[in-house]
Design a protein around this motif. Structure first.
Motif, PDB file in Angstrom:
ATOM      1  N   MET A   1     -34.213  43.686 147.720  1.00  0.00           N
ATOM      2  CA  MET A   1     -34.021  44.546 146.571  1.00  0.00           C
ATOM      3  C   MET A   1     -32.636  44.292 145.993  1.00  0.00           C
ATOM      4  O   MET A   1     -31.653  44.236 146.710  1.00  0.00           O
ATOM      5  CB  MET A   1     -34.159  46.007 147.000  1.00  0.00           C
ATOM      6  N   LYS A   2     -32.565  44.123 144.699  1.00  0.00           N
ATOM      7  CA  LYS A   2     -31.295  43.911 144.036  1.00  0.00           C
ATOM      8  C   LYS A   2     -30.600  45.246 143.803  1.00  0.00           C
ATOM      9  O   LYS A   2     -31.248  46.243 143.506  1.00  0.00           O
ATOM     10  CB  LYS A   2     -31.485  43.206 142.700  1.00  0.00           C
ATOM     11  N   SER A   3     -29.286  45.223 143.943  1.00  0.00           N
ATOM     12  CA  SER A   3     -28.536  46.436 143.649  1.00  0.00           C
ATOM     13  C   SER A   3     -27.503  46.130 142.576  1.00  0.00           C
ATOM     14  O   SER A   3     -27.067  44.996 142.428  1.00  0.00           O
ATOM     15  CB  SER A   3     -27.844  46.964 144.910  1.00  0.00           C
ATOM     16  N   LYS A   4     -27.123  47.146 141.841  1.00  0.00           N
ATOM     17  CA  LYS A   4     -26.130  46.968 140.789  1.00  0.00           C
ATOM     18  C   LYS A   4     -25.139  48.110 140.871  1.00  0.00           C
ATOM     19  O   LYS A   4     -25.531  49.277 140.898  1.00  0.00           O
ATOM     20  CB  LYS A   4     -26.798  46.947 139.419  1.00  0.00           C
ATOM     21  N   THR A   5     -23.880  47.746 140.963  1.00  0.00           N
ATOM     22  CA  THR A   5     -22.823  48.735 140.949  1.00  0.00           C
ATOM     23  C   THR A   5     -21.987  48.444 139.725  1.00  0.00           C
ATOM     24  O   THR A   5     -21.668  47.291 139.444  1.00  0.00           O
ATOM     25  CB  THR A   5     -21.955  48.620 142.216  1.00  0.00           C
ATOM     26  N   GLU A   6     -21.626  49.469 138.999  1.00  0.00           N
ATOM     27  CA  GLU A   6     -20.932  49.257 137.740  1.00  0.00           C
ATOM     28  C   GLU A   6     -19.723  50.171 137.629  1.00  0.00           C
ATOM     29  O   GLU A   6     -19.758  51.321 138.040  1.00  0.00           O
ATOM     30  CB  GLU A   6     -21.900  49.536 136.596  1.00  0.00           C
ATOM     31  N   PHE A   7     -18.657  49.628 137.085  1.00  0.00           N
ATOM     32  CA  PHE A   7     -17.473  50.401 136.749  1.00  0.00           C
ATOM     33  C   PHE A   7     -17.309  50.298 135.246  1.00  0.00           C
ATOM     34  O   PHE A   7     -17.368  49.213 134.682  1.00  0.00           O
ATOM     35  CB  PHE A   7     -16.231  49.814 137.439  1.00  0.00           C
ATOM     36  N   LYS A   8     -17.135  51.418 134.593  1.00  0.00           N
ATOM     37  CA  LYS A   8     -16.955  51.421 133.150  1.00  0.00           C
ATOM     38  C   LYS A   8     -15.892  52.442 132.797  1.00  0.00           C
ATOM     39  O   LYS A   8     -15.939  53.581 133.276  1.00  0.00           O
ATOM     40  CB  LYS A   8     -18.272  51.761 132.452  1.00  0.00           C
ATOM     41  N   HIS A   9     -14.941  52.035 131.987  1.00  0.00           N
ATOM     42  CA  HIS A   9     -13.863  52.933 131.585  1.00  0.00           C
ATOM     43  C   HIS A   9     -13.538  52.636 130.124  1.00  0.00           C
ATOM     44  O   HIS A   9     -13.375  51.487 129.738  1.00  0.00           O
ATOM     45  CB  HIS A   9     -12.621  52.696 132.451  1.00  0.00           C
ATOM     46  N   GLU A  10     -13.441  53.662 129.308  1.00  0.00           N
ATOM     47  CA  GLU A  10     -13.076  53.504 127.905  1.00  0.00           C
ATOM     48  C   GLU A  10     -11.876  54.379 127.612  1.00  0.00           C
ATOM     49  O   GLU A  10     -11.789  55.511 128.095  1.00  0.00           O
ATOM     50  CB  GLU A  10     -14.243  53.904 126.996  1.00  0.00           C
ATOM     51  N   ALA A  11     -10.935  53.842 126.822  1.00  0.00           N
ATOM     52  CA  ALA A  11      -9.728  54.599 126.477  1.00  0.00           C
ATOM     53  C   ALA A  11      -9.111  54.010 125.222  1.00  0.00           C
ATOM     54  O   ALA A  11      -9.355  52.853 124.872  1.00  0.00           O
ATOM     55  CB  ALA A  11      -8.716  54.534 127.622  1.00  0.00           C
ATOM     56  N   LEU A  12      -8.312  54.802 124.545  1.00  0.00           N
ATOM     57  CA  LEU A  12      -7.491  54.316 123.443  1.00  0.00           C
ATOM     58  C   LEU A  12      -6.089  54.095 124.003  1.00  0.00           C
ATOM     59  O   LEU A  12      -5.451  55.042 124.470  1.00  0.00           O
ATOM     60  CB  LEU A  12      -7.449  55.334 122.300  1.00  0.00           C
ATOM     61  N   LEU A  13      -5.639  52.846 124.003  1.00  0.00           N
ATOM     62  CA  LEU A  13      -4.352  52.484 124.591  1.00  0.00           C
ATOM     63  C   LEU A  13      -3.530  51.685 123.595  1.00  0.00           C
ATOM     64  O   LEU A  13      -4.080  51.019 122.718  1.00  0.00           O
ATOM     65  CB  LEU A  13      -4.564  51.638 125.855  1.00  0.00           C
ATOM     66  N   ASP A  14      -2.236  51.682 123.781  1.00  0.00           N
ATOM     67  CA  ASP A  14      -1.409  50.842 122.924  1.00  0.00           C
ATOM     68  C   ASP A  14      -1.401  49.416 123.475  1.00  0.00           C
ATOM     69  O   ASP A  14      -1.790  49.181 124.624  1.00  0.00           O
ATOM     70  CB  ASP A  14       0.000  51.424 122.748  1.00  0.00           C
ATOM     71  N   PRO A  15      -1.003  48.429 122.662  1.00  0.00           N
ATOM     72  CA  PRO A  15      -1.035  47.033 123.096  1.00  0.00           C
ATOM     73  C   PRO A  15      -0.265  46.763 124.395  1.00  0.00           C
ATOM     74  O   PRO A  15      -0.692  45.936 125.209  1.00  0.00           O
ATOM     75  CB  PRO A  15      -0.421  46.277 121.920  1.00  0.00           C
ATOM     76  N   ALA A  16       0.849  47.452 124.635  1.00  0.00           N
ATOM     77  CA  ALA A  16       1.629  47.225 125.860  1.00  0.00           C
ATOM     78  C   ALA A  16       0.834  47.638 127.103  1.00  0.00           C
ATOM     79  O   ALA A  16       0.871  46.950 128.126  1.00  0.00           O
ATOM     80  CB  ALA A  16       2.952  47.980 125.796  1.00  0.00           C
ATOM     81  N   ASP A  17       0.091  48.754 127.020  1.00  0.00           N
ATOM     82  CA  ASP A  17      -0.727  49.190 128.154  1.00  0.00           C
ATOM     83  C   ASP A  17      -1.859  48.200 128.431  1.00  0.00           C
ATOM     84  O   ASP A  17      -2.171  47.897 129.580  1.00  0.00           O
ATOM     85  CB  ASP A  17      -1.320  50.579 127.902  1.00  0.00           C
TER      86      ASP A  17
END
Length: 88
Positions: A1-17
């Motif tokens: 059986m195949k498994s899938k683990t996912e990390f997802k993160h969304e943010a508004l950041l400045d170019p330096a970050d």
């Protein structure tokens, strides 16, 4: 059986970050270990061998973007190191 683990993160950041995040990714690739985490969880990846890279950039109306995609096989397929015989 195949498994899938996912990390997802969304943010508004400045170019330096974002630059700091890209540096961390670069450092992790060099060490062969990437760990992504936030308050929702953690995902560890172990990039090794040859990696597939895809870079795209686009512009539409007032929106510009670029995407970087890197992937690899945990267990690379064994390929022959001999060329095929071709007769003509």
């Amino acid at each position: 059986m195949k498994s899938k683990t996912e990390f997802k993160h969304e943010a508004l950041l400045d170019p330096a970050d974002i630059q700091d995040l890209l540096k961390s990714i670069s450092k992790g690739l060099g060490k062969g270990r990437l760990e992504f985490s936030d308050d929702k969880g953690t995902l560890s990846l172990d990039p090794q061998g040859l990696l597939y890279l895809k870079v795209t950039a686009s512009e539409e109306d007032d929106r510009q973007q670029f995407d970087i995609k890197v992937r690899w096989e945990k267990k690379p397929k064994a390929l022959s190191k001999k060329p095929p015989k071709i007769e003509s």
